[in-house]
Design a protein around this motif. Structure first.
Motif, mmCIF file in Angstrom:
data_model
loop_
_atom_site.group_PDB
_atom_site.id
_atom_site.type_symbol
_atom_site.label_atom_id
_atom_site.label_comp_id
_atom_site.label_asym_id
_atom_site.label_seq_id
_atom_site.Cartn_x
_atom_site.Cartn_y
_atom_site.Cartn_z
ATOM 1 N N ILE A 1 4.182 1.335 -21.160
ATOM 2 C CA ILE A 1 4.758 2.337 -22.187
ATOM 3 C C ILE A 1 4.393 1.739 -23.677
ATOM 4 C CG2 ILE A 1 6.562 3.588 -23.191
ATOM 5 C CD1 ILE A 1 7.786 3.383 -20.075
ATOM 6 N N HIS A 2 3.821 2.468 -24.494
ATOM 7 C CA HIS A 2 3.720 2.086 -25.971
ATOM 8 C C HIS A 2 4.623 3.324 -26.668
ATOM 9 C CE1 HIS A 2 0.809 -0.803 -24.828
ATOM 10 N NE2 HIS A 2 -0.003 -0.083 -24.225
ATOM 11 N N VAL A 3 5.439 2.991 -27.405
ATOM 12 C CA VAL A 3 6.322 4.158 -27.929
ATOM 13 C C VAL A 3 5.632 4.521 -29.096
ATOM 14 C CG1 VAL A 3 8.493 4.469 -28.900
ATOM 15 C CG2 VAL A 3 8.501 2.999 -27.225
ATOM 16 N N ILE A 4 5.676 5.782 -29.540
ATOM 17 C CA ILE A 4 5.067 6.282 -30.524
ATOM 18 C C ILE A 4 6.128 7.128 -31.412
ATOM 19 C CG2 ILE A 4 2.382 6.246 -29.913
ATOM 20 C CD1 ILE A 4 2.770 9.095 -29.021
ATOM 21 N N ASP A 5 5.654 7.262 -32.942
ATOM 22 C CA ASP A 5 6.778 8.030 -33.634
ATOM 23 C C ASP A 5 6.223 9.617 -33.802
ATOM 24 O OD1 ASP A 5 4.172 7.948 -35.438
ATOM 25 O OD2 ASP A 5 5.388 6.841 -36.994
ATOM 26 N N THR A 6 5.335 9.991 -33.360
ATOM 27 C CA THR A 6 4.964 11.376 -33.364
ATOM 28 C C THR A 6 4.364 11.917 -32.208
ATOM 29 O OG1 THR A 6 3.995 10.850 -35.603
ATOM 30 C CG2 THR A 6 3.182 12.976 -34.775
ATOM 31 N N VAL A 7 4.674 13.252 -31.713
ATOM 32 C CA VAL A 7 4.347 13.990 -30.528
ATOM 33 C C VAL A 7 2.640 14.095 -30.757
ATOM 34 C CG1 VAL A 7 4.489 16.006 -29.174
ATOM 35 C CG2 VAL A 7 6.382 14.863 -29.872
ATOM 36 N N LEU A 8 1.827 13.649 -29.745
ATOM 37 C CA LEU A 8 0.284 14.119 -29.837
ATOM 38 C C LEU A 8 0.004 15.458 -29.243
ATOM 39 C CD1 LEU A 8 -0.670 10.750 -28.300
ATOM 40 C CD2 LEU A 8 -0.569 10.983 -30.609
ATOM 41 N N MET A 9 -0.715 15.947 -29.987
ATOM 42 C CA MET A 9 -0.992 17.500 -29.531
ATOM 43 C C MET A 9 -2.518 17.503 -29.367
ATOM 44 S SD MET A 9 1.504 19.468 -29.594
ATOM 45 C CE MET A 9 3.263 19.382 -30.090
ATOM 46 N N PRO A 10 -2.860 18.099 -28.183
ATOM 47 C CA PRO A 10 -4.341 17.858 -27.666
ATOM 48 C C PRO A 10 -5.005 19.181 -28.598
ATOM 49 C CG PRO A 10 -3.117 18.862 -26.068
ATOM 50 C CD PRO A 10 -1.980 18.418 -27.117
ATOM 51 N N LYS B 1 2.893 20.653 -20.090
ATOM 52 C CA LYS B 1 2.180 19.811 -18.923
ATOM 53 C C LYS B 1 1.015 19.217 -19.758
ATOM 54 C CE LYS B 1 1.028 19.164 -13.974
ATOM 55 N NZ LYS B 1 0.613 19.726 -12.902
ATOM 56 N N SER B 2 0.094 20.099 -20.276
ATOM 57 C CA SER B 2 -1.073 19.835 -21.025
ATOM 58 C C SER B 2 -0.765 18.674 -22.205
ATOM 59 C CB SER B 2 -1.711 20.882 -21.318
ATOM 60 O OG SER B 2 -3.028 20.754 -22.331
ATOM 61 N N VAL B 3 0.243 18.912 -22.804
ATOM 62 C CA VAL B 3 0.537 18.203 -23.817
ATOM 63 C C VAL B 3 1.036 16.805 -23.418
ATOM 64 C CG1 VAL B 3 2.442 17.707 -25.873
ATOM 65 C CG2 VAL B 3 1.068 19.973 -25.615
ATOM 66 N N LEU B 4 1.868 16.732 -22.350
ATOM 67 C CA LEU B 4 2.336 15.784 -22.057
ATOM 68 C C LEU B 4 1.199 14.835 -21.087
ATOM 69 C CD1 LEU B 4 5.775 16.889 -20.290
ATOM 70 C CD2 LEU B 4 5.542 15.376 -22.477
ATOM 71 N N LEU B 5 0.518 15.288 -20.514
ATOM 72 C CA LEU B 5 -0.588 14.421 -20.062
ATOM 73 C C LEU B 5 -1.502 14.124 -21.063
ATOM 74 C CD1 LEU B 5 -1.276 16.684 -16.658
ATOM 75 C CD2 LEU B 5 -0.063 14.329 -16.915
ATOM 76 N N TYR B 6 -1.639 14.698 -22.116
ATOM 77 C CA TYR B 6 -2.276 14.141 -23.304
ATOM 78 C C TYR B 6 -1.801 12.666 -23.711
ATOM 79 C CZ TYR B 6 -4.803 14.419 -27.728
ATOM 80 O OH TYR B 6 -5.853 14.199 -28.926
ATOM 81 N N HIS B 7 -0.701 12.413 -23.342
ATOM 82 C CA HIS B 7 0.030 11.188 -23.768
ATOM 83 C C HIS B 7 -0.195 9.800 -22.714
ATOM 84 C CE1 HIS B 7 2.239 13.848 -26.417
ATOM 85 N NE2 HIS B 7 2.631 12.881 -26.879
ATOM 86 N N VAL B 8 -0.927 10.440 -21.754
ATOM 87 C CA VAL B 8 -1.176 9.420 -20.646
ATOM 88 C C VAL B 8 -2.628 9.122 -20.367
ATOM 89 C CG1 VAL B 8 -0.624 9.247 -18.093
ATOM 90 C CG2 VAL B 8 0.789 10.628 -19.382
ATOM 91 N N VAL B 9 -2.932 7.855 -20.313
ATOM 92 C CA VAL B 9 -4.218 7.275 -19.973
ATOM 93 C C VAL B 9 -4.086 6.535 -18.683
ATOM 94 C CG1 VAL B 9 -5.920 5.571 -20.913
ATOM 95 C CG2 VAL B 9 -4.745 7.091 -22.410
ATOM 96 N N PRO B 10 -5.187 6.848 -17.654
ATOM 97 C CA PRO B 10 -5.327 6.242 -16.504
ATOM 98 C C PRO B 10 -5.518 4.795 -16.533
ATOM 99 C CG PRO B 10 -6.908 7.807 -16.603
ATOM 100 C CD PRO B 10 -6.470 7.696 -18.066
ATOM 101 N N GLY B 11 -4.701 3.903 -15.991
ATOM 102 C CA GLY B 11 -4.942 2.654 -15.758
ATOM 103 C C GLY B 11 -3.833 2.019 -16.800
ATOM 104 N N LYS B 12 -3.776 0.489 -16.521
ATOM 105 C CA LYS B 12 -2.804 -0.173 -17.268
ATOM 106 C C LYS B 12 -3.562 -0.693 -18.650
ATOM 107 C CE LYS B 12 0.904 -3.619 -16.799
ATOM 108 N NZ LYS B 12 1.543 -4.552 -15.769
#
Length: 159
Positions: free
Chosen positions: A150-159, A91-102
């Motif tokens: 959504i913006h597609v990225i090529d690497t999983v972001l790690m907090p 959940k922490s890793v996935l929420l690191y991919h989300v920014v509030p707002g559009k």
């Protein structure tokens, strides 16, 4: 490796469905777009395992930097399995991919950082027409959803 990743993805998708969680999202929400694009099947399995389907179906708005299956395939199999088996870390890793707002692509290019839903900051840079989010490259931008972008990225972001 790809076969093993596919088996892992199918296993976790099956677990998410068998667990009696929510059904497939519908409409044009971020969750629905991810669930209907086969390039995001690993992300979908992770979102379900972390219990975030309802969050990504809510009104938002959110900006999601969405890693593809190929991005998840860069993670060593043992590390990916450990992550998928640890709901809190996932959940922490996935929420690191989300920014509030559009935040659209034209807005992202004017930023140097953004604070994610999990409270950590992402570094944003632009060079040669390419947008980088930490070490990930944005490969497709501005997939519009009813509750964000959504913006597609090529690497999983790690907090």
């Amino acid at each position: 490796m790809k076969k093993m990743l596919l088996c892992t993805t199918l296993l976790f998708t099956g677990v998410a469905f068998a667990g009696g969680g929510s059904s497939m999202p519908s409409g044009n929400t971020i969750a629905a777009i991810v669930s209907n694009d086969p390039n995001f099947s690993t992300l979908l399995a992770a979102v379900k395992a972390a219990g975030l389907v309802e969050t990504l179906s809510s009104p938002g708005p959110f900006t999601v930097f969405a890693p593809t299956n190929a991005a998840f395939a860069k993670i060593p199999q043992a590390d990916l399995n450990a992550l998928l088996n640890d709901p809190a870390a996932l959940k922490s890793v996935l929420l690191y991919h989300v920014v509030p707002g559009k935040v659209t692509a034209s807005q992202v290019t004017g930023l140097t950082s953004a604070t994610t839903v999990n409270g950590a900051d992402l570094n944003i840079s632009t060079s040669g027409g390419m947008v980088m989010i930490n070490d990930a490259t944005v490969t497709k931008a501005d997939i519009m959803a009813s509750n964000g972008v959504i913006h597609v990225i090529d690497t999983v972001l790690m907090p």
